[in-house]
Scaffold this active site. Structure first.
Site, mmCIF file in Angstrom:
data_model
loop_
_atom_site.group_PDB
_atom_site.id
_atom_site.type_symbol
_atom_site.label_atom_id
_atom_site.label_comp_id
_atom_site.label_asym_id
_atom_site.label_seq_id
_atom_site.Cartn_x
_atom_site.Cartn_y
_atom_site.Cartn_z
ATOM 1 N N GLY A 1 0.818 -1.211 0.000
ATOM 2 C CA GLY A 1 0.000 0.000 0.000
ATOM 3 C C GLY A 1 0.856 1.266 0.000
ATOM 4 N N THR A 2 1.948 1.223 0.744
ATOM 5 C CA THR A 2 2.800 2.409 0.815
ATOM 6 C C THR A 2 3.347 2.776 -0.568
ATOM 7 O OG1 THR A 2 3.397 2.088 3.124
ATOM 8 C CG2 THR A 2 4.965 3.297 1.775
ATOM 9 N N ASN B 1 -7.607 4.621 8.637
ATOM 10 C CA ASN B 1 -6.996 3.486 9.319
ATOM 11 C C ASN B 1 -6.990 3.682 10.825
ATOM 12 O OD1 ASN B 1 -5.200 5.626 8.636
ATOM 13 N ND2 ASN B 1 -3.496 4.373 9.353
ATOM 14 N N GLN C 1 -7.881 0.279 3.675
ATOM 15 C CA GLN C 1 -8.718 -0.257 4.762
ATOM 16 C C GLN C 1 -10.155 -0.520 4.310
ATOM 17 O OE1 GLN C 1 -7.661 -1.375 7.523
ATOM 18 N NE2 GLN C 1 -5.695 -0.375 7.896
ATOM 19 N N SER D 1 -3.927 -2.969 -0.710
ATOM 20 C CA SER D 1 -2.887 -3.788 -0.115
ATOM 21 C C SER D 1 -3.431 -5.187 0.161
ATOM 22 C CB SER D 1 -2.426 -3.130 1.192
ATOM 23 O OG SER D 1 -1.570 -4.011 1.867
ATOM 24 N N ALA D 2 -2.573 -6.179 -0.034
ATOM 25 C CA ALA D 2 -3.026 -7.566 0.093
ATOM 26 C C ALA D 2 -3.126 -8.030 1.549
ATOM 27 C CB ALA D 2 -2.082 -8.491 -0.670
ATOM 28 N N HIS D 3 -2.176 -7.591 2.380
ATOM 29 C CA HIS D 3 -2.101 -8.217 3.707
ATOM 30 C C HIS D 3 -3.172 -7.720 4.671
ATOM 31 C CE1 HIS D 3 0.049 -5.169 6.325
ATOM 32 N NE2 HIS D 3 0.130 -4.602 5.139
ATOM 33 N N THR E 1 10.895 -7.522 -11.916
ATOM 34 C CA THR E 1 10.257 -8.828 -12.004
ATOM 35 C C THR E 1 9.090 -8.905 -11.030
ATOM 36 O OG1 THR E 1 12.301 -9.861 -12.693
ATOM 37 C CG2 THR E 1 10.644 -11.305 -11.735
ATOM 38 N N CYS F 1 1.699 1.992 11.991
ATOM 39 C CA CYS F 1 2.788 2.734 11.366
ATOM 40 C C CYS F 1 3.122 3.974 12.184
ATOM 41 C CB CYS F 1 2.408 3.151 9.951
ATOM 42 S SG CYS F 1 1.885 1.755 8.973
#
Lengths: 383, 402
Positions: free
Chosen positions: A71-72, A151, A181, A201-203, A239, A326
């Site tokens: 995300g960052t 967030n 979020q 973001s995935a996590h 990659t 963060c």
């Protein structure tokens, strides 16, 4: 010790189905998507499928999905990339009152390139102050960044009305929406949000860490941040993280399938927490703005700084956070808390409880019991 | 009863179709094809309900109405579309809704200065107490006092408030988004497009779809002279083109044997023309099997050596079906502009070799003769080569990913 993770806005555990989708790409199918042999093409196809999955979830086209390291990076690519691509038209950025550091700091980094940064304000209820924003927006403005779900507070900032204000008052501006979020909790369609870019973001949705995406509206151009072999149309070369993006695609698809139920579940959990908190003297659940994403609950306590309560709860196996994870790296208080009208003292007494679809009612009950025990232990320090 | 309540998502998308309405007796089947194509194009957004109404259609969706509208902008046959809000069939309610729709639309204009404006109503419900002109006036009288910036201007207003009164419900709209025009895919039969991986052939396919042709694709593949990525490139092109018709069928025909045979036995200058004649033959066989009435190519007069009038004549002679060449008079730039618009340009320009570039002769013939082609082919066992290629052809069903 049994551990209860009520810090799900910081990160979430990998869903077993996501792990299963990723595994072949960490082992037998290992390949570089840019290679010209079959192994490479198979990896490229896997990346394409993941791209299509994610595009489908946010109503975008595959070619408008740029995978990033998280995300960052997605926020950075949007703020820096959009502003630089439009610098001939103006050099001003307007950012929302509670933006994540990834947006705020990248905007500030542009000051050395001659850009001016203006911060939008929140009104008394914690929603966007439209009048003030209208004054800030002008033809010089090239990027407006406003998160969809805070967030830190879970407040929802509807994007479509903002987009129209931006188009009317800042015709040269692109609207960037940090939706990190919101993914998996709110309906996310880049068309309906009317945004020019969307950071994901995935996590945060039971996908792997280290993967994110910036999704663009058709025809949006930006300057890349890194340079290399031309992957992803040169917008983000390097990659591709094949296993990671495969996991992201699967996680996004799962989160979207479960979204309705997830939201309902989060609402129930929030209600359960709120009911329990009512028994604890001095605890106050914040509700900012007209709408809140129920998975993020920010609670204002009295007495000792939140940090103390955090460690007491941690001791009892309950993980929560102060402000955002963060932000927890900085010793100072959260600028977002100040922006929504809290004073520095109150901002230091805020604890964030955040849930995901894996969180259970029993965990909320156990966390409440732990919290009551902590209050007993803190005694008069707690007030 | 002035309402200041914010307006929610539109209730439906109103579709206008152009030429479609002119097609007299065929109209029913044209409309049915359009409805099928609308369902297919919006499939990935969610279920939609389509209602037919004299010369127009209404597309209803429970969610993401604006996403549906965006997808509809790619459906051939649609001339323009408007997201619309609905209310009860009552003049006061319509005026109230119109006021809110207008307030919402004004958010798209700069905050100051006059905006030219008009109301235009249409009325399918004849029992409605007001006729269209009376309704125009009724609505204007009720919305104008709230919006000082609006100035009535009947010709070319900046803001045109549309009202459509149906028996069961009235609809109000302001935005008119352009559709792609053309005719609904599948209404003018089928075509088999020879897809090379270059810029032109996807554009040719798109233009054929625009004129109502349903397109299947054939691509020629020469492993191991060229690799898997060339095949992927063609698949990716078809995936983009699949946005414009429900699903797409891609045939990948093995071409190595044909090319090596021609390379080894035919005069070098004629190689390219002979490859292309073989492609026409294989494509014709596949086309007949797929009930396609024509071949479609991206050929453009004079663009490359094989595309002189003489060479095109030699190539076409091998096809047993009419050959449509939508780009025959296009400049390269025109094809590139369209390719960008369609979304195939970035794929077409990926640096992958195709079966023609690898087997390109040194000095290709510019003005070929049919007799020379036939003479060279006499030694080739053309029929066997064609049969084996058709037999080895791989069939792929490709769906759009958006």
């Amino acid at each position: 010790m049994h551990s209860i993770d009520l810090d799900q806005a910081a990160t979430t555990a990998l869903d077993p189905q996501v792990r299963e989708a990723m595994e072949p790409w960490l082992g037998e199918h290992f390949g570089n998507p840019s290679s010209r042999h079959r192994r490479g093409v198979a990896a490229a196809e896997a990346v394409d499928r993941a791209r299509a999955q994610l595009a489908g979830v946010v109503g975008a086209r595959s070619e408008d999905v740029i995978f990033t390291s998280g995300g960052t990076e997605a926020d950075n690519l949007a703020v820096l990339g959009l502003a630089r691509a439009r610098s001939a038209r103006g050099r001003k950025l307007v950012i929302g009152p509670t933006e994540h550091a990834a947006v705020r700091a990248s905007a500030e980094a542009l000051e050395s390139e001659g850009f001016a940064i203006a911060s939008a304000r929140a009104d008394a209820e914690g929603a966007l102050d439209r009048e003030h924003l209208t004054e800030l927006l002008d033809a010089e403005t090239v990027v407006v960044a406003q998160m969809l779900v805070s967030n830190e507070f879970g407040s929802v900032y509807p994007s479509a009305p903002l987009a129209r204000l931006v188009r009317a008052c800042a015709p040269n501006a692109a609207l960037h929406v940090d939706a990190v979020q919101a993914l998996g909790k709110l309906e996310l369609s880049i068309g309906e949000l009317d945004a020019d870019s969307l950071a994901l973001s995935a996590h945060k949705i039971h996908g792997p860490q280290g993967v994110g995406a910036l999704v663009l509206a058709p025809g949006t151009s930006l300057r890349p941040l890194v340079f290399g072999g031309g992957q992803q149309g040169g917008r983000r070369p390097g990659t591709e993280n094949v296993a990671g993006v495969v996991g992201f695609g699967r996680a996004a698809e799962l989160a979207e399938q479960l979204r309705g139920r997830t939201l309902e579940h989060l609402r129930e959990l929030r209600l359960r927490l709120a009911t329990g908190l009512a028994r604890i003297e001095g605890a106050h659940l914040l509700e900012l703005g007209a709408q809140t994403m129920p998975g993020i609950c920010t609670v204002l306590f009295e007495g000792v700084p939140a940090e103390v309560r955090l460690h007491h709860l941690d001791e009892r196996g309950v993980a929560v956070s102060v402000g955002s994870a963060c932000q927890a790296h900085d010793s100072d208080v959260s600028p977002s808390a100040l922006a929504v009208g809290l004073d520095a003292d109150a901002a230091r007494r805020m604890l964030r409880f955040s849930f995901s679809r894996h969180t259970t009612a029993e965990e909320i009950d156990a966390a409440l019991a732990a919290l009551e025990a902590v209050e007993g232990e803190l005694g008069s320090l707690g007030r | 009863m002035t309402s200041t309540a914010a307006i929610g998502a539109p209730e439906m998308v109103l579709i206008r179709y152009g030429e479609l309405a002119l097609k007299g007796k065929n109209r029913g089947s044209f409309e049915q094809a359009l409805m099928r194509n609308i369902h297919a194009a919006t499939r990935c957004v969610g279920e939609v309900r389509v209602e037919r109404r004299r010369g127009r259609m209404a597309v209803f969706s429970e969610r993401r109405v604006m996403d549906v509208a965006r997808r509809l902008q790619d459906v051939f046959g649609i001339k323009s579309l408007s997201p619309a809000w609905g209310c009860a069939v009552d003049p006061e309610e319509i005026a109230d809704l119109a006021r809110r729709v207008l307030a919402d639309a004004l958010a798209d204009f700069p905050p100051e200065g006059p905006i030219t404006f008009r109301v235009s109503s249409s009325r399918a419900e004849k029992r409605f107490p007001l006729n269209s002109m009376e309704l125009d006036r009724f609505i204007a009288e009720r919305v104008l006092p709230d919006h000082e910036r609006l100035e009535v201007h009947l010709d070319a207003p900046a803001l045109s408030l549309g009202i459509d009164v149906r028996p069961e419900r009235a609809y109000v709209f302001v935005r008119r988004l352009p559709g792609p025009g053309g005719l609904p895919v599948s209404t003018l039969g089928r075509g088999m497009c020879l897809l090379s991986g270059g810029i032109d052939s996807p554009v040719a396919a798109w233009l054929a779809m625009k004129r109502g042709c349903r397109v299947a694709y054939v691509s020629f593949h020469s492993p191991p002279y060229i690799g898997e990525r060339s095949k992927k490139k063609v698949r990716d092109l078809v995936r983009v083109l699949a946005r414009f018709q429900p699903t797409s069928r891609l045939f990948v025909a093995p071409f190595t044997e044909v090319q090596t045979t021609i390379r080894d036995r035919a005069p070098e200058p004629y190689r390219t023309v002979l490859y292309r004649r073989m492609m026409q033959r294989i494509a014709t066989r596949l086309a007949r099997r797929e009930k396609c009435g024509a071949l479609i190519t991206g050929e453009s007069l004079g663009q490359v050596a094989s595309q002189t009038l003489e060479n095109l004549t030699c190539i076409e002679a091998a096809a047993d079906l009419p050959v449509l060449r939508p780009l025959v008079t296009f400049d390269k730039e025109e094809a590139i502009d369209l390719a960008r618009k369609i979304g195939t340009f970035d794929i077409s320009t990926r640096p992958e070799p195709d079966c023609c570039t690898v087997f390109m002769p040194g000095r290709p013939v510019i003005r070929g003769h049919l007799a020379a082609c036939e003479e060279a082919e006499a030694t080739l066992e053309v029929e066997n080569l064609v049969k084996r290629a058709v037999r080895g052809t791989e069939k792929l069903e490709i769906e759009s990913d958006v």
